[in-house]
Design a protein around this motif. Structure first.
Motif, PDB file in Angstrom:
ATOM      1  N   ARG A   1       0.839  -1.212   0.000  1.00 17.63           N
ATOM      2  CA  ARG A   1       0.000   0.000   0.000  1.00 17.63           C
ATOM      3  C   ARG A   1       0.869   1.256   0.000  1.00 17.63           C
ATOM      4  NH1 ARG A   1      -3.280  -3.379   3.331  1.00 17.63           N
ATOM      5  NH2 ARG A   1      -2.290  -2.627   5.259  1.00 17.63           N
ATOM      6  N   GLY A   2       1.971   1.220   0.734  1.00 13.06           N
ATOM      7  CA  GLY A   2       2.877   2.360   0.719  1.00 13.06           C
ATOM      8  C   GLY A   2       3.517   2.559  -0.636  1.00 13.06           C
ATOM      9  N   ILE A   3       3.936   1.463  -1.279  1.00 10.28           N
ATOM     10  CA  ILE A   3       4.551   1.569  -2.605  1.00 10.28           C
ATOM     11  C   ILE A   3       3.514   2.010  -3.633  1.00 10.28           C
ATOM     12  CG2 ILE A   3       5.674   0.238  -4.433  1.00 10.28           C
ATOM     13  CD1 ILE A   3       7.112  -1.328  -2.228  1.00 10.28           C
ATOM     14  N   ALA A   4       2.266   1.601  -3.457  1.00  8.23           N
ATOM     15  CA  ALA A   4       1.202   2.061  -4.359  1.00  8.23           C
ATOM     16  C   ALA A   4       1.032   3.577  -4.252  1.00  8.23           C
ATOM     17  CB  ALA A   4      -0.104   1.350  -4.044  1.00  8.23           C
ATOM     18  N   ARG A   5       1.197   4.121  -3.052  1.00 15.03           N
ATOM     19  CA  ARG A   5       1.114   5.584  -2.894  1.00 15.03           C
ATOM     20  C   ARG A   5       2.266   6.259  -3.633  1.00 15.03           C
ATOM     21  NH1 ARG A   5       0.969   8.796   2.932  1.00 15.03           N
ATOM     22  NH2 ARG A   5       1.622  10.840   2.137  1.00 15.03           N
ATOM     23  N   ILE A   6       3.452   5.663  -3.578  1.00 11.42           N
ATOM     24  CA  ILE A   6       4.578   6.206  -4.324  1.00 11.42           C
ATOM     25  C   ILE A   6       4.303   6.155  -5.822  1.00 11.42           C
ATOM     26  CG2 ILE A   6       6.997   5.747  -4.931  1.00 11.42           C
ATOM     27  CD1 ILE A   6       7.449   4.938  -2.006  1.00 11.42           C
ATOM     28  N   ASP A   7       3.737   5.038  -6.285  1.00 15.11           N
ATOM     29  CA  ASP A   7       3.391   4.918  -7.706  1.00 15.11           C
ATOM     30  C   ASP A   7       2.380   5.990  -8.112  1.00 15.11           C
ATOM     31  OD1 ASP A   7       5.038   2.713  -7.890  1.00 15.11           O
ATOM     32  OD2 ASP A   7       3.414   1.254  -7.721  1.00 15.11           O
ATOM     33  N   ALA A   8       1.404   6.243  -7.263  1.00 11.02           N
ATOM     34  CA  ALA A   8       0.390   7.249  -7.570  1.00 11.02           C
ATOM     35  C   ALA A   8       1.013   8.635  -7.641  1.00 11.02           C
ATOM     36  CB  ALA A   8      -0.721   7.211  -6.520  1.00 11.02           C
ATOM     37  N   ASN A   9       1.963   8.918  -6.760  1.00  9.12           N
ATOM     38  CA  ASN A   9       2.644  10.211  -6.797  1.00  9.12           C
ATOM     39  C   ASN A   9       3.445  10.381  -8.083  1.00  9.12           C
ATOM     40  OD1 ASN A   9       1.730  11.232  -4.368  1.00  9.12           O
ATOM     41  ND2 ASN A   9       3.421  10.380  -3.187  1.00  9.12           N
ATOM     42  N   ARG A  10       4.066   9.306  -8.540  1.00 15.34           N
ATOM     43  CA  ARG A  10       4.808   9.395  -9.800  1.00 15.34           C
ATOM     44  C   ARG A  10       3.855   9.696 -10.953  1.00 15.34           C
ATOM     45  NH1 ARG A  10       9.577   5.340 -11.887  1.00 15.34           N
ATOM     46  NH2 ARG A  10      10.031   6.457 -13.832  1.00 15.34           N
ATOM     47  N   ALA A  11       2.695   9.058 -10.952  1.00 15.49           N
ATOM     48  CA  ALA A  11       1.705   9.330 -11.995  1.00 15.49           C
ATOM     49  C   ALA A  11       1.204  10.766 -11.905  1.00 15.49           C
ATOM     50  CB  ALA A  11       0.541   8.345 -11.876  1.00 15.49           C
TER      51      ALA A  11
ATOM     52  N   MET B   1      19.155   7.697   5.545  1.00 15.29           N
ATOM     53  CA  MET B   1      18.997   7.763   4.090  1.00 15.29           C
ATOM     54  C   MET B   1      17.802   6.965   3.577  1.00 15.29           C
ATOM     55  SD  MET B   1      21.757   6.640   1.154  1.00 15.29           S
ATOM     56  CE  MET B   1      23.151   7.221   2.105  1.00 15.29           C
ATOM     57  N   PRO B   2      17.613   5.692   3.952  1.00 10.90           N
ATOM     58  CA  PRO B   2      16.466   4.942   3.421  1.00 10.90           C
ATOM     59  C   PRO B   2      15.123   5.526   3.832  1.00 10.90           C
ATOM     60  CG  PRO B   2      18.111   3.453   4.338  1.00 10.90           C
ATOM     61  CD  PRO B   2      18.493   4.837   4.766  1.00 10.90           C
ATOM     62  N   GLU B   3      15.034   6.011   5.075  1.00  9.93           N
ATOM     63  CA  GLU B   3      13.769   6.572   5.546  1.00  9.93           C
ATOM     64  C   GLU B   3      13.425   7.880   4.837  1.00  9.93           C
ATOM     65  OE1 GLU B   3      13.232   6.081  10.063  1.00  9.93           O
ATOM     66  OE2 GLU B   3      15.384   5.883   9.707  1.00  9.93           O
ATOM     67  N   ILE B   4      14.423   8.738   4.684  1.00 16.70           N
ATOM     68  CA  ILE B   4      14.152  10.019   4.026  1.00 16.70           C
ATOM     69  C   ILE B   4      13.800   9.794   2.561  1.00 16.70           C
ATOM     70  CG2 ILE B   4      15.181  12.227   3.362  1.00 16.70           C
ATOM     71  CD1 ILE B   4      16.705  12.207   5.988  1.00 16.70           C
ATOM     72  N   ALA B   5      14.446   8.829   1.912  1.00 14.00           N
ATOM     73  CA  ALA B   5      14.065   8.489   0.538  1.00 14.00           C
ATOM     74  C   ALA B   5      12.624   8.016   0.483  1.00 14.00           C
ATOM     75  CB  ALA B   5      15.004   7.407  -0.005  1.00 14.00           C
ATOM     76  N   THR B   6      12.231   7.217   1.448  1.00 11.11           N
ATOM     77  CA  THR B   6      10.848   6.725   1.502  1.00 11.11           C
ATOM     78  C   THR B   6       9.867   7.871   1.696  1.00 11.11           C
ATOM     79  OG1 THR B   6      11.551   4.575   2.356  1.00 11.11           O
ATOM     80  CG2 THR B   6       9.283   5.242   2.809  1.00 11.11           C
ATOM     81  N   LEU B   7      10.162   8.769   2.619  1.00 17.62           N
ATOM     82  CA  LEU B   7       9.273   9.911   2.854  1.00 17.62           C
ATOM     83  C   LEU B   7       9.204  10.809   1.624  1.00 17.62           C
ATOM     84  CD1 LEU B   7      10.329  10.805   6.514  1.00 17.62           C
ATOM     85  CD2 LEU B   7       8.343   9.473   5.749  1.00 17.62           C
ATOM     86  N   ALA B   8      10.306  10.930   0.904  1.00 20.23           N
ATOM     87  CA  ALA B   8      10.299  11.728  -0.330  1.00 20.23           C
ATOM     88  C   ALA B   8       9.369  11.108  -1.367  1.00 20.23           C
ATOM     89  CB  ALA B   8      11.714  11.833  -0.889  1.00 20.23           C
ATOM     90  N   GLY B   9       9.402   9.788  -1.480  1.00 19.87           N
ATOM     91  CA  GLY B   9       8.499   9.122  -2.409  1.00 19.87           C
ATOM     92  C   GLY B   9       7.049   9.265  -1.996  1.00 19.87           C
ATOM     93  N   LEU B  10       6.799   9.212  -0.698  1.00 16.86           N
ATOM     94  CA  LEU B  10       5.426   9.321  -0.197  1.00 16.86           C
ATOM     95  C   LEU B  10       4.860  10.723  -0.348  1.00 16.86           C
ATOM     96  CD1 LEU B  10       5.766   7.160   3.052  1.00 16.86           C
ATOM     97  CD2 LEU B  10       4.555   6.525   0.947  1.00 16.86           C
ATOM     98  N   GLU B  11       5.734  11.742  -0.449  1.00 17.69           N
ATOM     99  CA  GLU B  11       5.275  13.137  -0.547  1.00 17.69           C
ATOM    100  C   GLU B  11       5.607  13.792  -1.893  1.00 17.69           C
ATOM    101  OE1 GLU B  11       3.238  14.274   1.540  1.00 17.69           O
ATOM    102  OE2 GLU B  11       3.467  12.721   3.082  1.00 17.69           O
ATOM    103  N   ARG B  12       6.000  13.006  -2.869  1.00 15.03           N
ATOM    104  CA  ARG B  12       6.267  13.467  -4.245  1.00 15.03           C
ATOM    105  C   ARG B  12       7.347  14.543  -4.346  1.00 15.03           C
ATOM    106  NH1 ARG B  12       3.826  17.166  -7.388  1.00 15.03           N
ATOM    107  NH2 ARG B  12       1.864  17.068  -6.220  1.00 15.03           N
ATOM    108  N   LEU B  13       8.498  14.286  -3.767  1.00 19.05           N
ATOM    109  CA  LEU B  13       9.643  15.107  -4.112  1.00 19.05           C
ATOM    110  C   LEU B  13      10.164  14.656  -5.471  1.00 19.05           C
ATOM    111  CD1 LEU B  13       9.358  15.738  -1.049  1.00 19.05           C
ATOM    112  CD2 LEU B  13      11.826  16.116  -1.051  1.00 19.05           C
TER     113      LEU B  13
END
Length: 509
Positions: A118-128, A234-246
C-alpha cells in the motif's frame, strides 16, 4: 558525435573497471541490512508518528525487536506476527516478539507484504501525478535553474521558495539543518528551528510540495522540489520523499562517508535501498562529486570526480535507476588565478557531458575561491553559467556573489537569478557552435583526465573500493571500513531474512 573525439574503447574500459570495483560492495548491500532500512519498511507499511519525547515509533519498534530477537531476519516477520494481538503498531513497543516459523511465518509475510504494497502504491500514484502535472503545466527547458532556500523555518522557506520560482528558479532545494545527517532518527512534524537549514521531515516535505504545486499552477510550469537523502536515515528520508512526491534527492554513494564520517558499510547498504525507492518514485538523484574539489585540488583531483561518477552510475543502475534519473554532480572549482582556468573548466565539463549523454547532470558553482570581493564573485558566477550553457549541462545550481561572506540575502538570490537569466538568453544555443580544436588544449586535457580515471579505477578494482576510501583516494579524507558513525546499525542477513519492500521493488513490472 563526440566533440572531444573520445576513444569508445577507453570509455568502455572505464565502465568495466567501475563495475568490477562496485560488485563486492553491491554484494555487501544485498546480504546485509541496517536499522534505517528496517525502519523504512515500517514507514512504507504505514507506521508514523512519535512518542511524547519525540522519538519516532519506528525507532522504538525496531529497537524493541532488535533487543528481543535481533534484526537478522528483518523487521517484517516479527512485527506482523505480533500484530495479530496488537492492532495498533504503537503498542508494539511493549510486545513480546518472536521470529515466526512455518505457517505463522507465511501468514506474517503475507500481511507485511500487503501493508508495504500500500505504501509503494502511494509512491506509484505520486509518480503518476507528477507526470500528469508535467503535462498540464509544462516542463521548463534545460538547463534547469536550481536554487537553495535555507532559513531553518519551513514557514519562512515557503515564501522564499515561491519568490524564487516566480523569478525563474526551476528547482527549489530545501537544504537540511546542519548535522541532521548524523541523527539516527527522522524528526516528526513541521519544524521552525533548524541550523543553517531546515529539518527534513515528512510534514515539511508535504508543506513545501503543496506550496510549489500552487506556484506551478500560477506560473504554468512545473517547479521541482529537492531535499537530501543522505546520512544515517537515508532509506527513511528516501521513503518519505516518495510518499510526498519530491522530484530530486541528494543521494551520493560516498559523500556521507567522506564528509560526515558515516561508516562506509552502513552508507552503501542504506544507499542501495534508498536508490531502489528513488527508482520506483521517478526521483532524480543528485550526486556529490563537487564536494571532493572543496578538499582536493580541482585540477589534480579531476579524475577522482570522473571515477566517482562512474561508480555512482553503476550503483544507480544496479538499484534500478535509469540514465534519466542520474543527476551526476561536478563543479566549477579551479582556482581562477590559474592560467587557462576557464579552458580547463570547459574540458572537464565537456568530458562529463560526453561520458553521460543521457544523464541530467548537475553543475555546481564556484565556492572554494569566492572571497569578499563581490564583483569578482559575480563575474566568476557568470563564467560558470557560461560554461554550463556551452557544455550542455542539465541542472545549474546558481552561485551567489556573497557566498564568501555570509548566508546570501534574498536580494543576492535575485541578482544571481538575473545573472543566469542573462547568460542563458544571450548565449542561446551557443553549445551548437562550441567545438574544441582537434588536438587542442581542451581535447587533450579531457583525454588525459579520462586516462587518469582508467588508471585509478584499475587500482580501485584490484585493491577494493573500501580500501580506496580508507586510503583517502576520494576527497583526500581517510575513512576505514571498520570505523565511523552508524556501524553498530549494520546487520548481516540470516537465512530466511525477509524484506517485503525489496521483494516488491526488485520484481519486474
Amino acid at each position: 558525435m563526440s566533440k572531444l573525439g573520445l576513444d569508445p574503447e577507453v570509455v568502455a574500459k572505464a565502465r568495466r573497471l567501475a563495475a568490477r570495483a562496485a560488485e563486492p560492495v553491491i554484494e555487501l548491500a544485498r546480504t546485509h541490512t541496517t536499522v534505517s532500512v528496517e525502519r523504512a519498511v515500517l514507514r512504507l507499511a504505514g507506521v508514523s508518528g512519535a512518542d511524547a519525547d519525540g522519538t519516532p515509533w519506528v525507532n522504538r519498534i525496531v529497537d524493541a525487536v532488535r533487543a528481543q530477537v535481533g534484526l537478522e531476519h528483518g523487521i517484517a516477520l516479527p512485527v506482523f506476527h505480533a500484530l495479530r494481538d496488537h492492532q495498533d503498531p504503537r503498542r508494539l513497543v511493549s510486545a513480546r516478539f518472536e521470529v515466526p516459523e512455518g505457517a505463522h511465518a507465511v501468514q506474517a509475510g503475507k500481511r507485511a507484504r500487503e501493508a508495504v504494497a500500500r505504501g509503494i502504491a502511494r509512491i506509484d500514484a505520486n509518480r503518476a501525478d507528477r507526470d500528469w502535472l508535467l503535462g498540464k503545466h509544462g516542463d521548463p527547458e534545460p538547463p534547469w535553474v536550481y536554487l537553495i532556500v535555507a532559513t531553518g523555518d519551513i514557514y519562512e522557506d515557503i515564501p522564499q521558495a515561491r519568490a524564487a520560482a516566480r523569478e525563474g528558479a526551476d528547482v527549489i532545494a530545501v537544504i537540511r539543518s546542519t548535522g541532521q545527517s548524523l541523527l539516527d532518527f527522522v524528526p516528526e512534524g513541521a519544524t521552525r528551528q533548524g541550523y543553517a537549514g531546515t529539518y527534513a521531515t515528512q510534514e515539511n516535505f508535504r508543506l513545501m510540495r503543496a506550496a510549489l504545486d500552487e506556484v506551478s499552477g500560477e506560473l504554468g510550469r512545473y517547479v521541482r522540489l529537492t531535499n537530501y537523502a543522505s546520512g544515517l536515515c537515508m532509506p527513511e528520508i528516501a521513503t518519505l520523499a516518495g510518499l510526498e512526491r519530491l522530484d530530486m534527492m541528494l543521494n551520493d554513494c560516498m559523500y556521507g562517508i567522506i564528509f560526515r564520517d558515516i561508516n562506509p558499510k552502513r552508507t552503501f547498504i542504506d544507499q542501495r535501498f534508498s536508490r531502489q525507492i528513488h527508482a520506483r518514485a521517478g526521483i532524480v538523484i543528485n550526486t556529490g562529486e563537487d564536494n571532493y574539489l572543496t578538499t582536493a585540488d580541482a585540477v589534480d583531483a579531476a579524475h577522482t570526480v570522473i571515477a566517482s561518477q562512474l561508480l555512482n552510475e553503476r550503483f544507480g543502475h544496479e538499484a534500478g535507476l535509469t540514465d534519466s534519473q542520474l543527476g551526476l554532480g561536478h563543479a566549477f572549482e579551479i582556482n581562477p588565478d590559474l592560467p587557462d582556468s576557464f579552458r580547463l573548466e570547459l574540458a572537464h565539463a565537456q568530458l562529463v557531458r560526453e561520458l553521460f549523454p543521457d544523464a541530467p547532470l548537475k553543475y555546481m558553482p564556484p565556492t572554494k575561491h569566492m572571497t569578499g570581493n563581490i564583483f569578482a564573485g559575480y563575474l566568476l558566477d557568470a563564467f560558470f553559467n557560461l560554461a554550463g550553457v556551452l557544455t550542455g549541462q542539465s541542472i545549474i545550481l546558481i552561485g551567489m556573489m556573497t557566498e564568501g561572506i555570509h548566508t546570501p540575502w534574498l536580494s543576492d538570490r535575485d541578482l544571481a537569478l538575473e545573472n543566469v537569466r542573462y547568460v542563458r538568453r544571450a548565449a542561446g544555443a551557443l553549445a551548437e557552435d562550441f567545438h574544441p580544436a582537434p588536438g587542442g588544449f581542451i581535447v587533450e586535457r579531457a583525454r588525459r583526465v579520462l586516462s587518469e580515471t582508467v588508471d585509478l579505477l584499475g587500482r580501485v578494482a584490484d585493491d577494493g573500493l573500501l580500501t580506496a576510501i580508507a586510503d583517502g583516494t576520494f576527497g583526500v579524507t581517510r575513512r576505514p571500513a571498520d570505523r565511523g558513525k552508524g556501524l553498530d546499525g549494520v546487520i548481516e542477513q540470516a537465512p530466511g531474512y525477509y524484506n517485503p519492500a525489496t521483494e516488491i521493488l526488485e520484481e519486474r513490472p
